[in-house]
Write a protein that holds these residues in place. Sequence first.
Motif, PDB file in Angstrom:
ATOM      1  N   LYS A  26      -4.613  -6.975   4.219  1.00 44.17           N
ATOM      2  CA  LYS A  26      -3.421  -7.461   3.500  1.00 44.17           C
ATOM      3  C   LYS A  26      -3.369  -9.236   4.151  1.00 44.17           C
ATOM      4  O   LYS A  26      -2.799 -10.007   3.319  1.00 44.17           O
ATOM      5  N   ASP A  27      -3.511  -9.424   5.575  1.00 40.94           N
ATOM      6  CA  ASP A  27      -3.373 -10.727   5.990  1.00 40.94           C
ATOM      7  C   ASP A  27      -4.519 -11.684   5.850  1.00 40.94           C
ATOM      8  O   ASP A  27      -4.311 -12.964   5.509  1.00 40.94           O
ATOM      9  N   THR A  28      -5.883 -10.798   6.229  1.00 38.93           N
ATOM     10  CA  THR A  28      -6.856 -11.933   6.255  1.00 38.93           C
ATOM     11  C   THR A  28      -7.675 -11.985   5.045  1.00 38.93           C
ATOM     12  O   THR A  28      -8.805 -12.742   4.738  1.00 38.93           O
ATOM     13  N   LYS A  29      -7.460 -10.801   4.242  1.00 37.01           N
ATOM     14  CA  LYS A  29      -8.354 -10.779   3.001  1.00 37.01           C
ATOM     15  C   LYS A  29      -9.769 -10.470   3.199  1.00 37.01           C
ATOM     16  O   LYS A  29     -10.483 -10.637   2.367  1.00 37.01           O
ATOM     17  N   VAL A  30      -9.872  -9.823   4.339  1.00 37.80           N
ATOM     18  CA  VAL A  30     -11.319  -9.636   4.687  1.00 37.80           C
ATOM     19  C   VAL A  30     -11.486  -8.085   4.587  1.00 37.80           C
ATOM     20  O   VAL A  30     -10.803  -7.038   4.616  1.00 37.80           O
ATOM     21  N   VAL A  31     -12.732  -7.639   3.891  1.00 38.54           N
ATOM     22  CA  VAL A  31     -13.205  -6.561   3.277  1.00 38.54           C
ATOM     23  C   VAL A  31     -13.849  -5.576   4.524  1.00 38.54           C
ATOM     24  O   VAL A  31     -14.580  -6.102   5.233  1.00 38.54           O
ATOM     25  N   SER A  32     -13.344  -4.299   4.529  1.00 38.37           N
ATOM     26  CA  SER A  32     -14.114  -3.329   5.466  1.00 38.37           C
ATOM     27  C   SER A  32     -14.555  -2.136   4.675  1.00 38.37           C
ATOM     28  O   SER A  32     -13.670  -1.771   3.695  1.00 38.37           O
ATOM     29  N   ILE A  33     -15.449  -1.123   5.015  1.00 34.91           N
ATOM     30  CA  ILE A  33     -16.025  -0.173   4.243  1.00 34.91           C
ATOM     31  C   ILE A  33     -15.386   1.047   5.105  1.00 34.91           C
ATOM     32  O   ILE A  33     -15.432   1.054   6.134  1.00 34.91           O
ATOM     33  N   ARG A  34     -14.723   1.862   4.301  1.00 31.57           N
ATOM     34  CA  ARG A  34     -14.298   2.794   4.941  1.00 31.57           C
ATOM     35  C   ARG A  34     -14.798   4.454   4.364  1.00 31.57           C
ATOM     36  O   ARG A  34     -14.711   4.459   3.130  1.00 31.57           O
ATOM     37  N   ARG A  35     -15.374   5.011   5.105  1.00 36.66           N
ATOM     38  CA  ARG A  35     -15.870   6.252   4.640  1.00 36.66           C
ATOM     39  C   ARG A  35     -14.888   7.291   4.468  1.00 36.66           C
ATOM     40  O   ARG A  35     -13.648   7.229   5.252  1.00 36.66           O
ATOM     41  N   VAL A  36     -14.687   7.824   3.210  1.00 35.86           N
ATOM     42  CA  VAL A  36     -13.842   8.859   3.025  1.00 35.86           C
ATOM     43  C   VAL A  36     -14.368  10.375   2.634  1.00 35.86           C
ATOM     44  O   VAL A  36     -15.215  10.453   2.184  1.00 35.86           O
ATOM     45  N   ARG A  37     -13.355  11.235   2.687  1.00 38.19           N
ATOM     46  CA  ARG A  37     -13.802  12.577   2.166  1.00 38.19           C
ATOM     47  C   ARG A  37     -12.735  12.772   1.039  1.00 38.19           C
ATOM     48  O   ARG A  37     -11.468  12.859   1.033  1.00 38.19           O
TER      49      ARG A  37
ATOM     50  N   ASP B 128      -9.557  12.315   4.106  1.00 37.35           N
ATOM     51  CA  ASP B 128      -9.747  11.617   5.292  1.00 37.35           C
ATOM     52  C   ASP B 128     -10.130  10.298   5.162  1.00 37.35           C
ATOM     53  O   ASP B 128     -11.089  10.141   4.410  1.00 37.35           O
ATOM     54  N   GLY B 129     -10.006   9.061   5.783  1.00 41.74           N
ATOM     55  CA  GLY B 129     -10.661   7.899   5.771  1.00 41.74           C
ATOM     56  C   GLY B 129      -9.469   6.772   5.708  1.00 41.74           C
ATOM     57  O   GLY B 129      -9.798   5.624   6.137  1.00 41.74           O
ATOM     58  N   ILE B 130      -8.469   6.917   4.897  1.00 38.84           N
ATOM     59  CA  ILE B 130      -7.267   5.783   4.529  1.00 38.84           C
ATOM     60  C   ILE B 130      -6.017   6.323   4.651  1.00 38.84           C
ATOM     61  O   ILE B 130      -5.992   7.858   4.731  1.00 38.84           O
ATOM     62  N   GLN B 131      -5.023   5.507   4.775  1.00 38.66           N
ATOM     63  CA  GLN B 131      -3.651   5.881   4.812  1.00 38.66           C
ATOM     64  C   GLN B 131      -3.147   5.607   3.559  1.00 38.66           C
ATOM     65  O   GLN B 131      -3.463   4.396   3.003  1.00 38.66           O
ATOM     66  N   PRO B 132      -1.770   5.968   3.224  1.00 40.17           N
ATOM     67  CA  PRO B 132      -1.067   5.165   2.144  1.00 40.17           C
ATOM     68  C   PRO B 132      -0.705   3.896   2.369  1.00 40.17           C
ATOM     69  O   PRO B 132      -0.406   3.511   3.441  1.00 40.17           O
ATOM     70  N   GLY B 133      -0.812   3.185   1.561  1.00 36.23           N
ATOM     71  CA  GLY B 133      -0.527   1.614   1.600  1.00 36.23           C
ATOM     72  C   GLY B 133      -1.912   0.920   1.972  1.00 36.23           C
ATOM     73  O   GLY B 133      -1.732  -0.404   1.618  1.00 36.23           O
TER      74      GLY B 133
END
Length: 466
Positions: free
Chosen positions: A331-342, A355-360
């Motif tokens: 949200k601050d730097t606007k940099v993208v990262s790849i998150r593997r999710v289930r 699994d992989g990310i949190q709410p928000g």
Amino acid sequence: MKRILPWALALGAIAGAVGIGYYFYQQKAAEPPAKAGKGGGRGGGAQVPVVAVPATTADVGVQLEGLGTVTPIATVTVRSRVEGQLMRLHFKEGDTVRYGDLLAEIDPRAAQVQLATAEGQLARDQALLTNAQVDLERYQLLFKQDSIARQQLDTQEALVRQYQATVKIDQASIENARLQLTYSRVTAPIGGRLGLRQVDVGNIVRAGDANGMVVITQLQPITVIFTIPEDSVPAVMRKLKSGEKMPVNAFDRAGKVQLATGMLITVDNQIDPATGTVKLKAQFANEDMSLFANQFVNVRMLVDTKVGATVVPTAAVQRGTPGTFVYAVDKDTKVVSIRRVRLGPVQGEQVAIEDGIQPGTLVVVDGADKLREGAVVEMVVRDTSPPKEVRRKRGEKGGGGEKGGGGEKGAEAQKTFEKMSPEERLKRWQDLNARIDKGEFGEEIKKLPEEERKLKMRELRGSKKQ
């Protein structure tokens, strides 16, 4: 000397080229590194415009999907029980009938003649029985006076019993004739919807006719037989044993329009070894006749509900070399990262993330095809405003823009919409989409894909304000 001169010139040219290259290398190394503000991260270049929404928390239903066929509870081919000429038909093709309704009449005269004959035979045999009973009383009196032999009395008693049996046979013949007369009036054996008639008035109908007169199919209620994988059977059986009602939804062939909602009533007693599936039967009230016999449907059955699951739009989920992943935006730097999710269960346009990310967490839902790890993005908002042509018409109707009634309201609504965050706009569209699925705006718009739905809703809003 002439041989050495060319070699000397060549060595001099090579030394000069090396010196020039070293000079430009030093100049390049002395330049300051490019900033990442607008350089797009590691690779430089412009920022990538994307649409991103935050992951939210919601209750997601765990659903089993299967292919099903609409199967009537009862289907009956109406046939005549007697042979005769078809005199009248009392139904129209496609009518809905109830049990006992008169459908057709067959020539009853043959049955009426049989009834009259049986009644005449009964009257004759009853007279013979009465006469035999009077003689029996007389013989009994004479036997007491020892005026006749015992054999003569026994013979008369046997004759009376013979006539009594004959009278019973006559009574049965009368009942049979009356039954045949009843069969000349063909009634509906079940309630349901009539198909196309198979015979015309004037034809001779028989009990053995293969096609019968008409077919009745019970459509209310109606059932759907569908299949699920054998691995899902234990979860379904646990629910059935506990007595819980398991809702089942039937969708059209494309799987987009919901046709009816019912309940699971039973599971077959064996698994098909060829396909590894088991058959289930669900029952639907079918009050609006949306389900038709032998219709193909997609079935979704709710087995469980995950409470408070992390959900994202299905458009955010990507598949590639890392497996299943999403692009998360800081949200601050606007940099993208790849998150593997289930992934978890899917519900409509939302998918649960195990699994992989949190709410928000901000995830990219549009523009992901140009992204890579470390890229810097520019947050944009989808244009959900009405087309220019529609806005112009609103202004004309309202008396010329801001001062007109319709134009003023439209401007205020547009300002309110522009102040919304991307999350609020997405939530607003999801609520409106749910109302469309319920049929509040008509049946036609329910069949349209999402983009065409948006266009149609803009047109509807424009026509109302005009």
